[in-house]
Design an enzyme around this catalytic site. Structure first.
Site, PDB file in Angstrom:
ATOM      1  N   LYS A  17      62.986  23.805 -10.325  1.00  0.00           N
ATOM      2  CA  LYS A  17      62.327  23.107 -11.443  1.00  0.00           C
ATOM      3  C   LYS A  17      61.160  22.280 -10.904  1.00  0.00           C
ATOM      4  CE  LYS A  17      63.499  19.771 -15.123  1.00  0.00           C
ATOM      5  NZ  LYS A  17      64.578  18.956 -15.712  1.00  0.00           N
ATOM      6  N   SER A  53      65.459  19.490 -20.646  1.00  0.00           N
ATOM      7  CA  SER A  53      64.138  19.717 -20.115  1.00  0.00           C
ATOM      8  C   SER A  53      64.057  20.872 -19.124  1.00  0.00           C
ATOM      9  CB  SER A  53      63.625  18.442 -19.413  1.00  0.00           C
ATOM     10  OG  SER A  53      64.452  18.131 -18.303  1.00  0.00           O
ATOM     11  N   SER A  81      69.845  17.718 -19.461  1.00  0.00           N
ATOM     12  CA  SER A  81      68.761  18.676 -19.247  1.00  0.00           C
ATOM     13  C   SER A  81      69.122  19.936 -18.487  1.00  0.00           C
ATOM     14  CB  SER A  81      67.601  17.997 -18.518  1.00  0.00           C
ATOM     15  OG  SER A  81      66.752  17.439 -19.469  1.00  0.00           O
TER      16      SER A  81
HETATM   17  N1  GLN Z   1      66.455  14.956 -23.793  1.00  0.00           N
HETATM   18  C1  GLN Z   1      66.771  13.850 -22.957  1.00  0.00           C
HETATM   19  C2  GLN Z   1      65.568  12.953 -22.763  1.00  0.00           C
HETATM   20  O1  GLN Z   1      64.469  13.283 -23.098  1.00  0.00           O
HETATM   21  C3  GLN Z   1      67.339  14.283 -21.653  1.00  0.00           C
HETATM   22  C4  GLN Z   1      66.355  14.776 -20.680  1.00  0.00           C
HETATM   23  C5  GLN Z   1      66.927  15.025 -19.324  1.00  0.00           C
HETATM   24  O2  GLN Z   1      68.149  15.147 -19.143  1.00  0.00           O
HETATM   25  N2  GLN Z   1      66.060  15.046 -18.333  1.00  0.00           N
HETATM   26  O3  GLN Z   1      65.709  11.879 -22.263  1.00  0.00           O
END
Ligand code: GLN
Length: 498
Positions: free
Chosen positions: A80, A155, A179
């Site tokens: 990632k 994400s 995420s």
């Molecule tokens: N959707 C969540 C956020 O925007 C989690 C994102 C993540 O786990 N990096 O904070």
């Protein structure tokens, strides 16, 4: 050459070991697939073809001389883009880091490269890992291989999508609040959020430092266990890592001795009824396999979303402060008349809307007069949420529940409604607040608008008991066909007929 479709680490390793394929052939197979299909999916931000082929040739030389380093040697993977890779462009999917070639590797990258794994490229994600759909990537849309009009989740959307279209064998995602698990659930792959402190975050571009973890995304629980063994452990470069023994996954787990807790708060309003059916069926299957199912309560669940977002935004505002147009990345200095303008113009020009939103809200809640009302209160609520899990996991061996309240949604459907996107994180964020381990594994499909969409089952376990939840997942994966089902359109074949 053997059929290379849908290879797990274990299978690919066997082929390399028996010299039925070479690492260069395997690498080329994925590079060709990326060229052929990724324009339609958008899971990779950068592909490092030359570098991958050079590393694969080195792996082949080791294999030829009988010095294979281990099960990951010669295996194609990806990372990632919020994880730092030496001399391979790393942007966190943000324009503010465009062109950044890091001078060092993240610890997890160093560890898998030391184990011989071949990095094919960097995976698309929400900018700075902030989001749940990968629509916040500053570079391009990432699509769900099961239906390209839908999001892959986020994400780590590129992580899940690249696996669903078989564009690598495994990869790394990151989690702050779901995420890894949520995109894994939406794309029919398996993803693990390790316990806080299990895996070094050195070289992971920070979002919410008290929540962030790097974790493996792959095609089976068994593969995740293999990767975890390589990347886990104390790291002198990350003081939050803990020296805690990593037990090996039990492939012969007897479910007769397992007690599964099902939290009643995770099956309420907002959960899609088709998704609920899939999850209940998966839990019934565990019962059929001998496990005992008990209803449990996690009474502070209602506070999880506000607690998580208050803490995540506060930490994000502090972590994003380093992108000031001076120390790192892009700068709009030439347009500025003074220092304050350098900050404003740089961040205005190069950060995305969600990143600005999180910076502004996080700074606000940390400011004098609001700190006690918001940040400190959220810290207290976090303690209560953690206590819920500690108490529940004293009574049961693991907790099972949905990952996402609904399957993959349409691209654009929630983009302008950040609150509804935040609320959809309800089943994943508590594990990050509590610091425990949790995973998502393929559990079946629902049909929406005539399209078959995957649903993941979540298994949560006590801190540092990854072996336990992986063994429980593995027992189910061996019985059920779901993880061997592949989306059509990408030259892949289901390994199992329904
Ligand atoms: N959707 C969540 C956020 O925007 C989690 C994102 C993540 O786990 N990096 O904070």
């Amino acid at each position: 050459m053997s059929n290379l479709s849908n290879l797990t680490i274990k299978k690919a390793s066997e082929l390399l070991e028996k010299k039925e394929i070479s690492s260069v052939e395997l690498t080329k197979y994925y590079l060709d697939r990326i060229k052929k299909f990724d324009d339609q999916i958008g899971s990779y931000l950068f592909v490092c073809e030359e570098y991958a082929l050079k590393k694969a040739a080195e792996a082949d030389a080791r294999i030829a001389s009988g010095k294979r380093l281990g099960i990951l040697d010669g295996i194609s993977c990806a990372v990632k883009d919020v994880i730092i890779t030496k001399d391979i462009e790393t942007t966190a999917a943000s324009k503010i880091l465009e062109g950044f070639n890091p001078p060092f590797n993240a610890t997890v990258v160093k560890k898998i490269e030391d184990a011989g794994a071949i990095i094919l490229g960097k995976l698309n994600c929400d900018e700075f890992a902030m989001g749940s759909s990968t629509e916040n990537s500053a570079y391009k849309v990432c699509r769900n291989p099961w239906d390209v009009t839908r999001v892959p989740g986020g994400s780590s959307g590129g992580s899940a999508a690249s696996l669903a279209a078989d564009l690598c064998i495994f990869n790394f995602g990151t989690e702050t609040g779901g995420s890894i698990r949520q995109p894994a659930s939406l794309c029919n792959v398996t993803g693990l959020k390790p316990s806080y402190g299990r895996v070094s975050r050195f070289g992971s571009i920070a979002y919410g430092s008290s929540l962030d973890q790097i974790g493996p995304v792959g095609k089976s629980a068994e593969d995740l266990a293999i990767i975890l063994e390589v990347i886990a452990g104390k790291d002198s470069l990350d003081s939050t890592t803990v020296n805690q023994e990593l037990r090996i996954m039990n492939k012969e787990l007897d479910l007769e001795n397992i007690k599964i807790g099902v939290p009643k708060e995770y099956f309420g309003e907002g959960l899609d009824s088709d998704v609920e059916k899939v999850i209940r069926e998966a839990i019934d299957k565990y019962k059929e396999m001998g496990a005992e199912i008990v209803e449990i309560s996690l009474p502070h669940t209602d506070y999880a979303t506000s607690t998580y977002y208050l803490l995540a935004m506060a930490e994000a505002s502090s972590n994003l402060a380093r992108y000031d147009g001076i120390k790192y990345g892009k700068s709009s200095m030439e347009k500025a008349k003074n220092l304050i303008e350098v900050y404003f113009k740089t961040r205005g020009d190069y950060l995305g809307d969600e990143q600005k939103r999180k910076s502004i809200l996080g700074t606000f809640e940390l400011s004098a007069g609001y700190y006690d009302a918001y940040y400190r209160k959220a810290m207290k609520a976090r303690t209560l949420i953690k206590k819920d899990f500690d108490e529940a996991l004293e009574k049961v061996d693991c907790i099972m529940c949905p990952v996402s309240p609904f399957p993959a949604f349409k691209i654009g459907e929630k983009k302008d409604d950040p609150l509804s996107m935040y609320l959809a994180d309800i089943y994943t964020i508590s594990a990050n607040l509590a610091g425990i381990c949790a995973l998502s594994l393929p559990a079946g499909f629902v049909e929406k608008d005539g399209v078959k969409l995957p649903v993941g089952l979540q298994i949560m376990g006590q801190r540092f008991c990854e072996d336990h939840i992986l063994s429980i997942a593995d027992a189910y994966e061996k019985e059920m066909p779901w993880k061997d089902m592949w989306p059509s359109g990408w030259d892949l074949q289901d390994l199992c007929e329904l």
